[in-house]
Design an enzyme around this catalytic site. Structure first.
Site, PDB file in Angstrom:
ATOM      1  N   SER A 193       0.802  -1.228   0.000  1.00 12.75           N
ATOM      2  CA  SER A 193       0.000   0.000   0.000  1.00 12.75           C
ATOM      3  C   SER A 193       0.833   1.275   0.000  1.00 12.75           C
ATOM      4  O   SER A 193       0.285   2.365  -0.013  1.00 12.75           O
ATOM      5  CB  SER A 193      -0.965  -0.019   1.191  1.00 12.75           C
ATOM      6  OG  SER A 193      -0.327  -0.542   2.320  1.00 12.75           O
TER       7      SER A 193
ATOM      8  N   HIS B 109       6.893   1.632  -1.499  1.00 16.17           N
ATOM      9  CA  HIS B 109       8.005   0.699  -1.295  1.00 16.17           C
ATOM     10  C   HIS B 109       8.305  -0.117  -2.569  1.00 16.17           C
ATOM     11  O   HIS B 109       9.446  -0.199  -3.026  1.00 16.17           O
ATOM     12  CB  HIS B 109       7.588  -0.224  -0.139  1.00 16.17           C
ATOM     13  CG  HIS B 109       8.624  -1.166   0.343  1.00 16.17           C
ATOM     14  ND1 HIS B 109       9.697  -0.778   1.115  1.00 16.17           N
ATOM     15  CD2 HIS B 109       8.730  -2.508   0.207  1.00 16.17           C
ATOM     16  CE1 HIS B 109      10.422  -1.836   1.410  1.00 16.17           C
ATOM     17  NE2 HIS B 109       9.866  -2.898   0.870  1.00 16.17           N
TER      18      HIS B 109
HETATM   19  N1  LIG Z   1       8.310  -5.867   0.010  1.00 15.32           N
HETATM   20  C1  LIG Z   1       9.198  -6.744  -0.511  1.00 15.32           C
HETATM   21  C2  LIG Z   1      10.558  -6.703  -0.148  1.00 15.32           C
HETATM   22  N2  LIG Z   1      10.982  -5.795   0.741  1.00 15.32           N
HETATM   23  C3  LIG Z   1      12.216  -5.892   1.465  1.00 15.32           C
HETATM   24  C4  LIG Z   1      13.406  -5.262   0.739  1.00 15.32           C
HETATM   25  O1  LIG Z   1      13.718  -5.976  -0.434  1.00 15.32           O
HETATM   26  C5  LIG Z   1      14.648  -5.247   1.619  1.00 15.32           C
HETATM   27  O2  LIG Z   1      14.927  -6.553   2.076  1.00 15.32           O
HETATM   28  C6  LIG Z   1      14.544  -4.334   2.818  1.00 15.32           C
HETATM   29  O3  LIG Z   1      14.121  -3.045   2.437  1.00 15.32           O
HETATM   30  C7  LIG Z   1      15.907  -4.234   3.552  1.00 15.32           C
HETATM   31  O4  LIG Z   1      16.906  -3.674   2.696  1.00 15.32           O
HETATM   32  N3  LIG Z   1      11.437  -7.569  -0.707  1.00 15.32           N
HETATM   33  C8  LIG Z   1      11.019  -8.486  -1.626  1.00 15.32           C
HETATM   34  O5  LIG Z   1      11.843  -9.260  -2.151  1.00 15.32           O
HETATM   35  N4  LIG Z   1       9.704  -8.552  -1.970  1.00 15.32           N
HETATM   36  C9  LIG Z   1       8.770  -7.701  -1.451  1.00 15.32           C
HETATM   37  O6  LIG Z   1       7.576  -7.805  -1.830  1.00 15.32           O
HETATM   38  C1  LIG Z   2       9.042  -2.369   4.467  1.00 12.76           C
HETATM   39  C2  LIG Z   2       8.097  -1.253   4.350  1.00 12.76           C
HETATM   40  O1  LIG Z   2       8.487  -0.116   4.298  1.00 12.76           O
HETATM   41  C3  LIG Z   2       6.637  -1.539   4.326  1.00 12.76           C
HETATM   42  O2  LIG Z   2       5.929  -0.665   5.116  1.00 12.76           O
HETATM   43  C4  LIG Z   2       6.111  -1.491   2.890  1.00 12.76           C
HETATM   44  O3  LIG Z   2       4.721  -1.562   2.884  1.00 12.76           O
HETATM   45  P1  LIG Z   2       3.898  -1.960   1.584  1.00 12.76           P
HETATM   46  O4  LIG Z   2       4.489  -3.267   1.066  1.00 12.76           O
HETATM   47  O5  LIG Z   2       2.478  -2.113   2.023  1.00 12.76           O
HETATM   48  O6  LIG Z   2       4.058  -0.875   0.555  1.00 12.76           O
END
Ligand SMILES: Nc1c(NC[C@H](O)[C@H](O)[C@H](O)CO)[nH]c(=O)[nH]c1=O
Ligand SMILES: CC(=O)[C@@H](O)COP(=O)(O)O
Length: 174
Positions: A97, A100
């Site tokens: 949402s 990110h």
């Molecule tokens: N939201 C998703 C993420 N988020 C995590 C980031 O990739 C990363 O690990 C964090 O910000 C720390 O640096 N990763 C995915 O692979 N898939 C997602 O949907």
């Molecule tokens: C890791 C985040 O910052 C997280 O709040 C992202 O939220 P969203 O996947 O709902 O965009």
């Protein structure tokens, strides 16, 4: 309307992957889907190109954002006797949402491209950028939608093709 088979046609050449070393860097985020994609890539390289299972190195990271850095570091750390011929970066981003998803998708796609261009080792972009869970399942060959297809299979084909071609290009053979 004219229809066509969506996706990548197989290469005309039969590549021999029996001496290739492949690195797969994959995430633990959305692991159920990632696991199926990794398996698709591995099985394709082994069954279609005779890549030796012991020559496929798996390395996991938390999320997709970690993929380019890790691929770059592992390529640098690999010694001459253990040089990777290709790398596949596998992750699954699913829109939430906030913004990110957009930031990570953009950074990771550019980062992965950069690692390949800077290192001279082909790096396959195995990151799904999905708007919902169903899209992700379908693209890993999971779920119930007709037409589902495991994209890990395509990434396995792609890695072997680029690895074999890159070996020739390094020898000046076009
Ligand atoms: N939201 C998703 C993420 N988020 C995590 C980031 O990739 C990363 O690990 C964090 O910000 C720390 O640096 N990763 C995915 O692979 N898939 C997602 O949907
Ligand atoms: C890791 C985040 O910052 C997280 O709040 C992202 O939220 P969203 O996947 O709902 O965009």
């Amino acid at each position: 309307m004219e229809t066509f088979e969506k996706g990548v046609a197989p290469p005309a050449e039969n590549f021999d992957g029996s001496s290739l070393r492949i690195l797969i860097v994959h995430t633990r985020w959305n692991y159920r889907i990632v696991e199926a994609l990794v398996r698709g890539a591995e099985e394709t390289m082994i069954s279609k190109y005779h890549v030796q299972p012991e020559n496929i190195t798996l390395h996991s990271v938390a999320g997709s954002y970690e993929l380019p850095f890790t691929a770059q570091r592992l390529i640098s750390a690999s010694t001459n006797t253990l040089k990777f011929d290709a790398v596949i970066c596998i992750g699954v981003l699913i829109k939430g949402s906030t913004m990110h998803f957009e930031y990570i998708a953009e950074a990771v796609s550019h980062g992965i491209m950069r690692v390949g261009l800077d290192s001279g080792v082909p790096v396959v972009f195995g990151v799904l950028t999905c708007l919902d869970d169903e899209q992700a399942l379908e693209r890993a060959g999971l779920g119930d939608r007709p037409g589902k297809h495991n994209h890990g299979i395509d990434w396995g084909h792609c890695a072997v093709e680029l690895a074999c071609k890159n070996r020739r290009w390094k020898d000046g053979i076009i």
